[in-house]
Motif scaffolding. Structure first.
Motif, PDB file in Angstrom:
ATOM      1  N   LEU A   7       0.827  -1.202   0.000  1.00 30.06           N
ATOM      2  CA  LEU A   7       0.000   0.000   0.000  1.00 30.06           C
ATOM      3  C   LEU A   7       0.866   1.258   0.000  1.00 30.06           C
ATOM      4  O   LEU A   7       0.650   2.186  -0.782  1.00 30.06           O
ATOM      5  CB  LEU A   7      -0.908   0.003   1.238  1.00 30.06           C
ATOM      6  N   GLU A   8       1.884   1.276   0.853  1.00 27.23           N
ATOM      7  CA  GLU A   8       2.772   2.434   0.937  1.00 27.23           C
ATOM      8  C   GLU A   8       3.528   2.637  -0.378  1.00 27.23           C
ATOM      9  O   GLU A   8       3.678   3.760  -0.858  1.00 27.23           O
ATOM     10  CB  GLU A   8       3.758   2.255   2.088  1.00 27.23           C
ATOM     11  N   GLN A   9       3.958   1.536  -0.984  1.00 25.93           N
ATOM     12  CA  GLN A   9       4.689   1.621  -2.248  1.00 25.93           C
ATOM     13  C   GLN A   9       3.802   2.181  -3.359  1.00 25.93           C
ATOM     14  O   GLN A   9       4.240   3.002  -4.170  1.00 25.93           O
ATOM     15  CB  GLN A   9       5.220   0.235  -2.644  1.00 25.93           C
ATOM     16  N   ARG A  10       2.545   1.747  -3.391  1.00 24.73           N
ATOM     17  CA  ARG A  10       1.619   2.243  -4.411  1.00 24.73           C
ATOM     18  C   ARG A  10       1.394   3.749  -4.265  1.00 24.73           C
ATOM     19  O   ARG A  10       1.292   4.468  -5.269  1.00 24.73           O
ATOM     20  CB  ARG A  10       0.281   1.500  -4.313  1.00 24.73           C
ATOM     21  N   LEU A  11       1.303   4.219  -3.035  1.00 27.06           N
ATOM     22  CA  LEU A  11       1.120   5.649  -2.812  1.00 27.06           C
ATOM     23  C   LEU A  11       2.338   6.440  -3.287  1.00 27.06           C
ATOM     24  O   LEU A  11       2.204   7.511  -3.876  1.00 27.06           O
ATOM     25  CB  LEU A  11       0.855   5.917  -1.328  1.00 27.06           C
ATOM     26  N   HIS A  12       3.532   5.881  -3.066  1.00 24.13           N
ATOM     27  CA  HIS A  12       4.751   6.535  -3.547  1.00 24.13           C
ATOM     28  C   HIS A  12       4.836   6.490  -5.077  1.00 24.13           C
ATOM     29  O   HIS A  12       5.269   7.441  -5.718  1.00 24.13           O
ATOM     30  CB  HIS A  12       5.998   5.870  -2.935  1.00 24.13           C
ATOM     31  N   ASP A  13       4.422   5.348  -5.654  1.00 20.45           N
ATOM     32  CA  ASP A  13       4.537   5.160  -7.103  1.00 20.45           C
ATOM     33  C   ASP A  13       3.657   6.119  -7.899  1.00 20.45           C
ATOM     34  O   ASP A  13       3.896   6.350  -9.084  1.00 20.45           O
ATOM     35  CB  ASP A  13       4.192   3.714  -7.479  1.00 20.45           C
ATOM     36  N   ARG A  14       2.608   6.616  -7.268  1.00 23.05           N
ATOM     37  CA  ARG A  14       1.744   7.581  -7.956  1.00 23.05           C
ATOM     38  C   ARG A  14       2.539   8.809  -8.391  1.00 23.05           C
ATOM     39  O   ARG A  14       2.241   9.411  -9.414  1.00 23.05           O
ATOM     40  CB  ARG A  14       0.620   8.044  -7.017  1.00 23.05           C
ATOM     41  N   GLY A  15       3.505   9.189  -7.566  1.00 20.07           N
ATOM     42  CA  GLY A  15       4.334  10.345  -7.873  1.00 20.07           C
ATOM     43  C   GLY A  15       3.577  11.655  -7.867  1.00 20.07           C
ATOM     44  O   GLY A  15       3.997  12.636  -8.480  1.00 20.07           O
ATOM     45  N   LYS A  16       2.439  11.678  -7.173  1.00 21.69           N
ATOM     46  CA  LYS A  16       1.591  12.871  -7.191  1.00 21.69           C
ATOM     47  C   LYS A  16       1.656  13.659  -5.897  1.00 21.69           C
ATOM     48  O   LYS A  16       1.333  14.840  -5.882  1.00 21.69           O
ATOM     49  CB  LYS A  16       0.128  12.467  -7.439  1.00 21.69           C
ATOM     50  N   ASP A  17       2.039  12.989  -4.813  1.00 18.19           N
ATOM     51  CA  ASP A  17       1.897  13.600  -3.496  1.00 18.19           C
ATOM     52  C   ASP A  17       3.243  13.758  -2.790  1.00 18.19           C
ATOM     53  O   ASP A  17       4.186  12.991  -3.025  1.00 18.19           O
ATOM     54  CB  ASP A  17       0.962  12.744  -2.618  1.00 18.19           C
TER      55      ASP A  17
END
Length: 202
Positions: free
Chosen positions: A127-137
């Motif tokens: 979950l944390e990796q997916r949030l980082h992978d977005r590259g939006k925040d």
């Protein structure tokens, strides 16, 4: 006989991707387009992803009782149009509400026959990796989203179904199975197969 679904998930669980895939591969089902006061993300279109409105416009709609449910998530407001939902269900179309646990709880109280689905990530690390992978925040926003995700996931026990989104294809099959099982319920089939049942039983 139509079904109203709520689908909830923590930010980063892949809910939107899954629901979009479900809509593309399943007949006679739509996603409700919520009104929101948040800013559009890159690639999002007004009237397609959300109805983007100002806070004043949202509050006016709220005062006029135009929402079936509404909730505040982080610093933004989200609401589901009562009129649109009624029109779809009356037309015989199943409807999915992509809402957080607060909204789902309200819908369960208003419409107890709603089918509730919660999507979980395979692990906290993913979950944390997916949030980082977005590259939006920013890191600060990601940390805030993670804290919110934990709170959201505490409520998964209140739902009828839990789908783990580890492999997208498998998670989609799981969602499709839930939709199909609802459409095969006796009360739905009895109305659809009235002619056949009369022939078989007389």
């Amino acid at each position: 006989m139509v079904t109203l679904y709520t689908i909830s998930a923590p930010s980063g669980a892949g809910k939107t991707t899954l629901v979009n895939a479900l809509i593309e591969t399943t007949d006679n089902i739509k996603v409700s387009i919520s009104h929101t006061t948040r800013q559009p993300r890159q690639g999002e279109k007004n009237g397609e992803n959300y109805h983007f409105v100002t806070k004043d416009e949202f509050m006016e709609m709220l005062e006029n009782n135009l929402f079936l449910e509404q909730a505040q998530v982080f610093d933004n407001h989200y609401g589901t149009s009562q009129q649109w939902l009624k029109e779809q269900l009356n037309a015989g179309i199943d409807v999915i509400l992509e809402i957080d646990w607060q909204g789902a709880e309200k819908i369960r109280r208003l419409k107890p026959d709603t089918v509730n689905i919660f999507i979980l990530p395979p692990s906290r690390a993913v979950l944390e990796q997916r949030l980082h992978d977005r590259g939006k925040d920013s890191e600060e926003v990601i940390a805030k989203r993670l804290r919110g995700a934990v709170e959201e996931m505490r409520h998964c026990v209140e739902y009828d179904y839990i789908v783990i989104n580890d492999d997208l294809d498998q998670a989609l099959k799981d969602l499709q199975s839930i939709i199909q099982s609802q459409r095969l319920r006796q009360v739905v089939q009895a109305a659809k197969l009235e002619g056949l049942l009369k022939e078989l039983l007389n």
